[in-house]
Design an enzyme around this catalytic site. Structure first.
Site, PDB file in Angstrom:
ATOM      1  N   GLU A  95       0.844  -1.200   0.000  1.00 11.33           N
ATOM      2  CA  GLU A  95       0.000   0.000   0.000  1.00 11.33           C
ATOM      3  C   GLU A  95       0.880   1.252   0.000  1.00 11.33           C
ATOM      4  O   GLU A  95       2.030   1.221   0.438  1.00 11.33           O
ATOM      5  CB  GLU A  95      -0.916  -0.068   1.249  1.00 11.33           C
ATOM      6  CG  GLU A  95      -1.749   1.147   1.556  1.00 11.33           C
ATOM      7  CD  GLU A  95      -2.828   1.458   0.526  1.00 11.33           C
ATOM      8  OE1 GLU A  95      -2.516   1.428  -0.672  1.00 11.33           O
ATOM      9  OE2 GLU A  95      -3.954   1.779   0.920  1.00 11.33           O
ATOM     10  N   ASP A  96       0.323   2.363  -0.482  1.00  8.16           N
ATOM     11  CA  ASP A  96       1.087   3.608  -0.483  1.00  8.16           C
ATOM     12  C   ASP A  96       1.113   4.279   0.885  1.00  8.16           C
ATOM     13  O   ASP A  96       2.166   4.646   1.387  1.00  8.16           O
ATOM     14  CB  ASP A  96       0.569   4.593  -1.559  1.00  8.16           C
ATOM     15  CG  ASP A  96      -0.915   4.926  -1.420  1.00  8.16           C
ATOM     16  OD1 ASP A  96      -1.607   4.303  -0.584  1.00  8.16           O
ATOM     17  OD2 ASP A  96      -1.397   5.804  -2.168  1.00  8.16           O
ATOM     18  N   ASP A  99      -3.523   6.032   6.344  1.00  4.86           N
ATOM     19  CA  ASP A  99      -3.897   7.342   6.877  1.00  4.86           C
ATOM     20  C   ASP A  99      -4.827   7.101   8.078  1.00  4.86           C
ATOM     21  O   ASP A  99      -4.360   6.900   9.185  1.00  4.86           O
ATOM     22  CB  ASP A  99      -4.558   8.126   5.743  1.00  4.86           C
ATOM     23  CG  ASP A  99      -4.817   9.581   6.066  1.00  4.86           C
ATOM     24  OD1 ASP A  99      -4.143  10.122   6.943  1.00  4.86           O
ATOM     25  OD2 ASP A  99      -5.698  10.188   5.435  1.00  4.86           O
ATOM     26  N   PHE A 148      -0.167  16.580   3.823  1.00  4.14           N
ATOM     27  CA  PHE A 148      -0.651  15.946   2.595  1.00  4.14           C
ATOM     28  C   PHE A 148       0.527  15.804   1.633  1.00  4.14           C
ATOM     29  O   PHE A 148       1.136  16.785   1.231  1.00  4.14           O
ATOM     30  CB  PHE A 148      -1.780  16.755   1.948  1.00  4.14           C
ATOM     31  CG  PHE A 148      -2.475  15.946   0.899  1.00  4.14           C
ATOM     32  CD1 PHE A 148      -3.464  15.036   1.235  1.00  4.14           C
ATOM     33  CD2 PHE A 148      -2.081  16.046  -0.436  1.00  4.14           C
ATOM     34  CE1 PHE A 148      -4.071  14.244   0.267  1.00  4.14           C
ATOM     35  CE2 PHE A 148      -2.680  15.254  -1.415  1.00  4.14           C
ATOM     36  CZ  PHE A 148      -3.680  14.357  -1.063  1.00  4.14           C
ATOM     37  N   ASP A 155      -1.073  10.885  -5.246  1.00  2.78           N
ATOM     38  CA  ASP A 155      -1.607  11.952  -6.098  1.00  2.78           C
ATOM     39  C   ASP A 155      -2.323  13.044  -5.323  1.00  2.78           C
ATOM     40  O   ASP A 155      -2.704  12.874  -4.173  1.00  2.78           O
ATOM     41  CB  ASP A 155      -2.612  11.371  -7.091  1.00  2.78           C
ATOM     42  CG  ASP A 155      -3.945  11.051  -6.436  1.00  2.78           C
ATOM     43  OD1 ASP A 155      -3.946  10.392  -5.378  1.00  2.78           O
ATOM     44  OD2 ASP A 155      -4.994  11.489  -6.953  1.00  2.78           O
ATOM     45  N   ARG A 161       1.763  11.749  -9.541  1.00  2.00           N
ATOM     46  CA  ARG A 161       2.166  10.375  -9.206  1.00  2.00           C
ATOM     47  C   ARG A 161       3.531  10.025  -9.777  1.00  2.00           C
ATOM     48  O   ARG A 161       4.217   9.146  -9.283  1.00  2.00           O
ATOM     49  CB  ARG A 161       1.146   9.367  -9.774  1.00  2.00           C
ATOM     50  CG  ARG A 161      -0.231   9.434  -9.140  1.00  2.00           C
ATOM     51  CD  ARG A 161      -1.044   8.235  -9.592  1.00  2.00           C
ATOM     52  NE  ARG A 161      -2.469   8.392  -9.364  1.00  2.00           N
ATOM     53  CZ  ARG A 161      -3.092   8.128  -8.217  1.00  2.00           C
ATOM     54  NH1 ARG A 161      -2.412   7.705  -7.178  1.00  2.00           N
ATOM     55  NH2 ARG A 161      -4.399   8.285  -8.110  1.00  2.00           N
TER      56      ARG A 161
HETATM   57  P1  IMP Z   1      -7.240   5.551   4.759  1.00  5.51           P
HETATM   58  O1  IMP Z   1      -8.393   4.608   4.579  1.00  5.51           O
HETATM   59  O2  IMP Z   1      -7.670   6.816   5.434  1.00  5.51           O
HETATM   60  O3  IMP Z   1      -6.060   4.922   5.472  1.00  5.51           O
HETATM   61  O4  IMP Z   1      -6.881   6.016   3.310  1.00  5.51           O
HETATM   62  C1  IMP Z   1      -5.736   5.756   2.685  1.00  5.51           C
HETATM   63  C2  IMP Z   1      -5.805   6.337   1.293  1.00  5.51           C
HETATM   64  O5  IMP Z   1      -6.016   7.764   1.311  1.00  5.51           O
HETATM   65  C3  IMP Z   1      -4.477   6.129   0.621  1.00  5.51           C
HETATM   66  O6  IMP Z   1      -4.428   4.902  -0.044  1.00  5.51           O
HETATM   67  C4  IMP Z   1      -4.369   7.341  -0.306  1.00  5.51           C
HETATM   68  O7  IMP Z   1      -4.975   7.050  -1.541  1.00  5.51           O
HETATM   69  C5  IMP Z   1      -5.173   8.439   0.388  1.00  5.51           C
HETATM   70  N1  IMP Z   1      -4.304   9.393   1.110  1.00  5.51           N
HETATM   71  C6  IMP Z   1      -4.226   9.576   2.433  1.00  5.51           C
HETATM   72  N2  IMP Z   1      -3.321  10.522   2.762  1.00  5.51           N
HETATM   73  C7  IMP Z   1      -2.782  10.953   1.595  1.00  5.51           C
HETATM   74  C8  IMP Z   1      -1.756  11.929   1.264  1.00  5.51           C
HETATM   75  O8  IMP Z   1      -1.134  12.600   2.114  1.00  5.51           O
HETATM   76  N3  IMP Z   1      -1.496  12.076  -0.057  1.00  5.51           N
HETATM   77  C9  IMP Z   1      -2.124  11.373  -1.034  1.00  5.51           C
HETATM   78  N4  IMP Z   1      -3.073  10.448  -0.762  1.00  5.51           N
HETATM   79  C10 IMP Z   1      -3.408  10.234   0.537  1.00  5.51           C
END
Ligand code: IMP
Length: 175
Positions: A95-96, A99, A148, A155, A161
């Site tokens: 995963e990237d 959050d 962010f 992205d 990206r």
């Molecule tokens: P979560 O369900 O809140 O953990 O969401 C994770 C997803 O939110 C990631 O896979 C990203 O696509 C997006 N995301 C969260 N923070 C960032 C950020 O700082 N930059 C870009 N995308 C983010």
């Protein structure tokens, strides 16, 4: 807008090699199914697998979570599913960023239900300040503050990206 370099290309690559060493050690003599989560993890997945030395099968999926992030459970919408059968396989989700943790919490549950031999998670980034759903990250590259970030797969509105580094996005100076 402006982008400040937050994690340089060399720092990212150096850390990925360290993670790959850990994965190589943990899965020595085993096969590994690597599942990259699109779109954000495409670059991290591509760089990570280049350093793996066990037999590897690579697939990708795309999913989004919806529902209020303060809810304890959410719905997972699978936009693109994997084509491989992961039953009785060692699986590594790539995963990237974790959050709030909602997406990975429900994605991991979905994968557990498919009966893998083992299920691990590698994440490039983790933002503890925003975490509401505790998710265990087995291989984490960087813990970051609540900013962010963009680049290296991540992205803002579908853009940035392609950057080889991770930057902090700021809407100031936008034209
Ligand atoms: P979560 O369900 O809140 O953990 O969401 C994770 C997803 O939110 C990631 O896979 C990203 O696509 C997006 N995301 C969260 N923070 C960032 C950020 O700082 N930059 C870009 N995308 C983010």
């Amino acid at each position: 807008m402006s982008v400040d370099v937050f994690l340089s290309e060399s720092k990212i690559q150096e850390r990925i090699e360290q993670l790959a060493k850990m994965i190589n050690k943990d899965f020595a003599g085993e096969e590994l199914y690597v599942i990259g989560v699109l779109n954000g993890a495409f670059m991290f997945t591509a760089d990570l697998v280049r350093h793996l030395n066990m037999p590897v099968t690579i697939d990708f999926m795309s999913a989004s979570s919806y529902g209020d992030s303060t809810e304890s459970s959410g719905e997972l919408k699978i936009n693109l599913d994997i084509k491989v059968d992961i039953k009785d396989k060692n699986v590594l989700i790539v995963e990237d960023i974790v959050d709030t943790g909602l997406t990975m919490t429900i994605l991991k549950k979905n994968f557990e239900a498919r009966g893998p031999k083992s299920l691990k998670l590698a994440s490039l980034l983790y933002k503890p300040a925003r975490n509401t759903h505790k998710v265990n990250i087995d291989y984490l590259a960087f813990e970051i503050e609540d900013k962010f970030v963009i680049g290296y797969g991540l992205d803002f509105d579908g853009r940035y990206r392609e950057l080889p580094y991770i930057g902090v996005y700021s809407a100031e100076d936008s034209q």
